[in-house]
Scaffold this motif. Structure first.
Motif, short mmCIF file in Angstrom:
data_model
loop_
_atom_site.label_atom_id
_atom_site.label_comp_id
_atom_site.label_asym_id
_atom_site.label_seq_id
_atom_site.Cartn_x
_atom_site.Cartn_y
_atom_site.Cartn_z
N LEU A 1 0.83 -1.20 0.00
CA LEU A 1 0.00 0.00 0.00
C LEU A 1 0.86 1.26 0.00
CD1 LEU A 1 -2.80 1.29 0.13
CD2 LEU A 1 -2.71 1.10 2.62
N LYS A 2 1.93 1.26 0.80
CA LYS A 2 2.84 2.42 0.82
C LYS A 2 3.49 2.64 -0.55
CE LYS A 2 4.19 2.33 5.72
NZ LYS A 2 5.32 2.12 6.66
N THR A 3 3.90 1.55 -1.17
CA THR A 3 4.52 1.65 -2.50
C THR A 3 3.54 2.22 -3.51
OG1 THR A 3 5.98 -0.22 -2.03
CG2 THR A 3 5.65 0.35 -4.34
N CYS A 4 2.28 1.79 -3.43
CA CYS A 4 1.25 2.30 -4.35
C CYS A 4 1.01 3.78 -4.13
CB CYS A 4 -0.05 1.51 -4.16
SG CYS A 4 0.00 -0.18 -4.80
N CYS A 5 1.00 4.22 -2.87
CA CYS A 5 0.83 5.64 -2.58
C CYS A 5 1.98 6.45 -3.18
CB CYS A 5 0.76 5.86 -1.06
SG CYS A 5 -0.73 5.22 -0.28
N THR A 6 3.19 5.94 -3.05
CA THR A 6 4.36 6.61 -3.63
C THR A 6 4.23 6.69 -5.15
OG1 THR A 6 5.78 5.86 -1.82
CG2 THR A 6 6.87 6.52 -3.86
N LEU A 7 3.77 5.61 -5.75
CA LEU A 7 3.61 5.56 -7.21
C LEU A 7 2.59 6.60 -7.68
CD1 LEU A 7 4.29 4.09 -9.86
CD2 LEU A 7 2.45 2.48 -9.35
N ALA A 8 1.45 6.68 -6.99
CA ALA A 8 0.41 7.64 -7.40
C ALA A 8 0.91 9.08 -7.29
CB ALA A 8 -0.83 7.45 -6.54
N CYS A 9 1.71 9.35 -6.26
CA CYS A 9 2.16 10.72 -6.02
C CYS A 9 3.35 11.13 -6.89
CB CYS A 9 2.48 10.91 -4.54
SG CYS A 9 1.00 10.91 -3.50
N ARG A 10 3.79 10.25 -7.77
CA ARG A 10 4.83 10.63 -8.73
C ARG A 10 4.26 11.52 -9.82
NH1 ARG A 10 7.92 4.89 -10.06
NH2 ARG A 10 9.04 4.67 -8.08
N TYR A 11 2.97 11.53 -9.97
CA TYR A 11 2.34 12.27 -11.06
C TYR A 11 1.77 13.59 -10.51
CZ TYR A 11 2.61 7.68 -13.24
OH TYR A 11 3.05 6.48 -13.74
N PRO A 12 2.39 14.74 -10.82
CA PRO A 12 1.95 16.02 -10.25
C PRO A 12 0.47 16.34 -10.49
CG PRO A 12 4.09 16.26 -11.31
CD PRO A 12 3.60 14.89 -11.66
N VAL A 13 -0.03 16.01 -11.68
CA VAL A 13 -1.44 16.31 -11.97
C VAL A 13 -2.35 15.50 -11.06
CG1 VAL A 13 -3.27 16.11 -13.70
CG2 VAL A 13 -1.03 17.00 -14.35
N ILE A 14 -2.01 14.24 -10.82
CA ILE A 14 -2.82 13.41 -9.92
C ILE A 14 -2.72 13.94 -8.49
CG2 ILE A 14 -2.96 11.12 -8.85
CD1 ILE A 14 -2.36 9.91 -11.56
N GLN B 1 1.20 -9.13 -10.13
CA GLN B 1 2.52 -8.56 -9.93
C GLN B 1 2.43 -7.06 -9.63
OE1 GLN B 1 5.24 -10.65 -9.77
NE2 GLN B 1 3.56 -12.12 -9.90
N GLY B 2 3.56 -6.48 -9.20
CA GLY B 2 3.59 -5.11 -8.72
C GLY B 2 3.03 -4.09 -9.67
N ALA B 3 3.39 -4.16 -10.96
CA ALA B 3 2.92 -3.16 -11.93
C ALA B 3 1.41 -3.20 -12.07
CB ALA B 3 3.58 -3.41 -13.29
N GLU B 4 0.83 -4.40 -12.10
CA GLU B 4 -0.62 -4.52 -12.22
C GLU B 4 -1.32 -4.02 -10.97
OE1 GLU B 4 -2.30 -8.02 -14.64
OE2 GLU B 4 -0.46 -8.81 -13.77
N ILE B 5 -0.76 -4.33 -9.80
CA ILE B 5 -1.35 -3.84 -8.55
C ILE B 5 -1.32 -2.32 -8.53
CG2 ILE B 5 -1.08 -3.75 -6.04
CD1 ILE B 5 0.04 -6.58 -6.13
N GLY B 6 -0.18 -1.74 -8.92
CA GLY B 6 -0.06 -0.28 -8.94
C GLY B 6 -1.04 0.38 -9.89
#
Length: 442
Positions: free
Chosen positions: A99-112, A147-152
């Motif tokens: 879940l933490k990794t997914c949060c980090t992934l989402a916040c990489r995108y400034p528009v999101i 796998q990780g990419a699909e979960i993200g």
């Protein structure tokens, strides 16, 4: 000129979220709106809206204190702590590192990040629904060993599927009155608005934008915005739509266990056989209440209600099925094809239910006479399944009426006769002794 919805949200942000210009902003005739790097006042934001720039406002502005990955993760924890049933599911199945990794992934995108910050502040209910969908989709994807990419990707799809709501008039979203046709049509544009926004974000997986576009489409072609059929709807969107329905139930009935409403999900999955959806039911089933939802002393009343509701469903289904089959299938009428598809999906769900049929109605009579208490849980399951079927039937009825109002001639007359026949079907009876039970208002 009216201020666009997203600018209205920016203007309404509290003081900790100041808006700044990312570049020197001017009108088309060169009049200065705001220098780069300066905080934008209300009149400058309104001027930015009226300048009709070639790029959207969120691309030329930034916000102070946008949501961080850690804050997003903490929002998940706070939301889960507020509901003991969600907390139980998380304790058993959620990998917090994922879940933490997914949060980090989402916040990489400034528009999101910017949109989630605005949504968190201005549309808190939509934000909570987004958290719910992202959280539960992550659990299910882990459960089926994705796998990780699909979960993200699924996580961000759940988090952003309603991001287009930020581009709908806030006055409509806040309204407590029944929406007008025009207002409802505007709300129904949020999938395209979300898709348009997400599709422009560099390096964002296309599945995320497609999920935003398709999450209100239905397998029978009666969804929106494009009336797609089952095989053309993105697989993530099918699942997110299921989670949206689950969230609506959980919000309306906070006392229910998510496992108690799995029969409604089963009906939806009888319409669209979805492996991810089946995994969801597998996860939720252990959360079912250990006792019956209806007190034992009220079961005789409840059994009568179930008989009445099943009889109503079967009668309405028979009328609709006969009417819609009478036209054959070689016509070129798109609206009629959609009605027929919806009818076939409902009939399929009924057939697979094993409890919505005349034989089960007779069984209920025997159960009531002999007080067969060991069948009470199954009777509740039949009731909850039938609630979903009745919802689908009512939706079909509404769509049939829409076709009638647009048509003339024999088609309109025959469909009108069908609607009149449905009006003659007696409504199911409900014993007043059951009025206080949450399950009755599903």
């Amino acid at each position: 000129m009216a201020t666009t919805p997203y600018i209205q949200h920016l203007i309404a942000l509290p003081s900790e979220h100041q808006v700044y210009a990312n570049a020197r902003l001017t009108t088309r005739n060169g009049k200065l709106i705001c220098e780069s790097g300066l905080r934008m006042a209300v009149h400058q934001l309104e001027a930015l809206d009226q300048a009709q720039l070639a790029i959207p406002p969120f691309a030329v502005t930034s916000i102070d204190n946008t949501l961080t990955a850690e804050e997003l993760y903490q929002d998940f924890l706070h939301y889960l702590q507020s509901n003991t049933r969600l907390k139980q599911l998380s304790q058993t199945h959620l990998n917090h590192n994922v879940l933490k990794t997914c949060c980090t992934l989402a916040c990489r995108y400034p528009v999101i990040k910017q949109h989630l910050t605005v949504m968190r502040s201005q549309l808190s209910d939509t934000y909570q629904q987004s958290l719910f969908c992202a959280w539960l989709s992550t659990i299910v994807m882990q459960h089926i060993n994705k796998q990780g990419a699909e979960i993200g990707s699924m996580f961000i799809a759940g988090l952003c599927h309603d991001i287009g709501m930020l581009h709908i008039d806030p006055a409509i979203l806040r309204s407590t009155r029944e929406l007008t046709v025009e207002q409802w049509l505007e709300i129904k544009t949020h999938p395209q608005r979300g898709h348009r926004l997400l599709a422009q974000i560099p390096k964002l997986p296309s599945s995320i934008a497609q999920t935003a576009l398709d999450h209100h489409e239905l397998p029978d072609g009666t969804g929106y915005p494009n009336g797609k059929l089952a095989n053309s709807i993105h697989e993530y969107a099918h699942f997110i739509r299921l989670l949206d329905s689950l969230f609506a139930i959980a919000r309306k009935h906070p006392d229910c266990n998510l496992g108690d409403v799995t029969p409604m999900l089963e009906v939806s999955l009888n319409i669209k056989n979805d492996a991810v959806g089946r995994a969801l039911i597998e996860l939720l089933t252990p959360l079912k209440s250990p006792q019956t939802l209806v007190p034992i002393e009220l079961m005789p009343y409840f059994t009568e209600v179930v008989k009445s509701e099943l009889t109503h469903t079967l009668t309405c289904t028979k009328i609709l099925h006969k009417c819609l089959l009478s036209f054959g299938f070689k016509h070129q009428h798109k609206g009629l094809h959609a009605l027929q598809n919806a009818m076939f999906h409902i009939v399929s769900a009924i057939d697979r239910s094993s409890v919505i049929n005349s034989a089960y109605v007779r069984f209920l009579e025997q159960t009531a006479q002999q007080q067969l208490s060991h069948y009470y849980t199954e009777i509740e399951r039949a009731f909850i399944m039938n609630k979903e079927v009745r919802f689908q039937l009512n939706k079909l009825r509404q769509n049939l009426w829409q076709v009638v109002t647009k048509e003339h001639g024999d088609l309109s007359l025959e469909l009108t006769d069908c609607l009149m026949a449905l009006e003659d079907v007696p409504e199911p009876t409900t014993a007043r002794e059951l009025n206080d039970l949450w399950v009755m208002s599903l």
